[in-house]
Design a protein around this motif. Structure first.
Motif, PDB file in Angstrom:
ATOM      1  N   GLN A 198       0.796  -1.330  -0.038  1.00 60.02           N
ATOM      2  CA  GLN A 198       0.070   0.095   0.020  1.00 60.02           C
ATOM      3  C   GLN A 198       0.883   1.405   0.020  1.00 60.02           C
ATOM      4  N   ILE A 199       0.325   2.101  -0.546  1.00 55.04           N
ATOM      5  CA  ILE A 199       1.230   3.511  -0.631  1.00 55.04           C
ATOM      6  C   ILE A 199       1.048   4.229   0.716  1.00 55.04           C
ATOM      7  N   TYR A 200       0.191   3.733   1.642  1.00 55.00           N
ATOM      8  CA  TYR A 200       0.448   4.515   2.976  1.00 55.00           C
ATOM      9  C   TYR A 200       1.192   3.874   4.074  1.00 55.00           C
TER      10      TYR A 200
ATOM     11  N   LYS B 223      10.822   9.052   5.705  1.00 58.50           N
ATOM     12  CA  LYS B 223      10.952  10.748   6.357  1.00 58.50           C
ATOM     13  C   LYS B 223       9.693  11.295   6.739  1.00 58.50           C
ATOM     14  N   SER B 224       8.725  11.132   6.183  1.00 60.45           N
ATOM     15  CA  SER B 224       7.312  11.647   6.486  1.00 60.45           C
ATOM     16  C   SER B 224       7.069  10.877   7.994  1.00 60.45           C
ATOM     17  N   PHE B 225       6.906   9.633   7.831  1.00 61.11           N
ATOM     18  CA  PHE B 225       6.634   8.714   8.855  1.00 61.11           C
ATOM     19  C   PHE B 225       7.645   9.501  10.341  1.00 61.11           C
TER      20      PHE B 225
ATOM     21  N   GLU C  94       3.342  14.512   1.841  1.00 53.66           N
ATOM     22  CA  GLU C  94       3.099  13.018   1.367  1.00 53.66           C
ATOM     23  C   GLU C  94       2.335  13.067   0.170  1.00 53.66           C
ATOM     24  N   LEU C  95       1.373  13.934   0.121  1.00 57.66           N
ATOM     25  CA  LEU C  95       0.554  13.950  -1.454  1.00 57.66           C
ATOM     26  C   LEU C  95       1.627  14.277  -2.693  1.00 57.66           C
ATOM     27  N   TRP C  96       2.381  15.424  -2.342  1.00 52.83           N
ATOM     28  CA  TRP C  96       3.189  15.594  -3.320  1.00 52.83           C
ATOM     29  C   TRP C  96       4.165  14.511  -3.740  1.00 52.83           C
TER      30      TRP C  96
END
Length: 131
Positions: free
Chosen positions: A32-34, A41-43, A102-104
């Protein structure tokens, strides 16, 4: 008092959301992308934001300008938890703002994967030359 209760509800719900989102990203399938490893890094950033929320939270509520404790301690408004409130707001806002990153990142990743698939498809469609 209504403002403080509303703010408390907002911040507690925000922290619950943060924790649930991080748990979700750790438990979803790696395809999954999530999944948290898709954007580590975002996590990590979100994890730090959640962790930092716990430091200013008690002080922000106890020393809020309308808190009875603030009046008993005879603190000025400048001393009464302003910095801790700003820190808490910064952590929550940063967590939510990281969704934009994350969206970017996911959009960029999806476009890159599509380009790679198109490249593979076009290479497989080319006639092979005989030597």
């Amino acid at each position: 008092v209504v403002h403080q209760v509303s703010a408390g509800f907002f911040f507690i719900m925000s922290m619950i959301h943060m924790g649930l989102w991080l748990r979700f990203t750790m438990q979803c399938p790696s395809s999954q992308i999530y999944h948290y490893q898709t954007s580590s890094k975002s996590f990590a950033f979100k994890l730090v934001c959640l962790g930092l929320c716990f430091f200013p939270l008690p002080t922000a509520f106890l020393l809020h300008p309308i808190s009875p404790l603030k009046h008993r301690l005879a603190l000025t408004d400048a001393d009464a938890g302003g910095i801790t409130q700003y820190a808490l707001v910064t952590c929550v806002a940063s967590f939510f703002a990281s969704y934009s990153y994350e969206l970017w990142y996911l959009q960029k990743d999806i476009l890159l994967r599509q380009q790679q698939q198109q490249d593979l498809h076009s290479q497989s469609m080319e006639p092979k030359k005989n030597d």
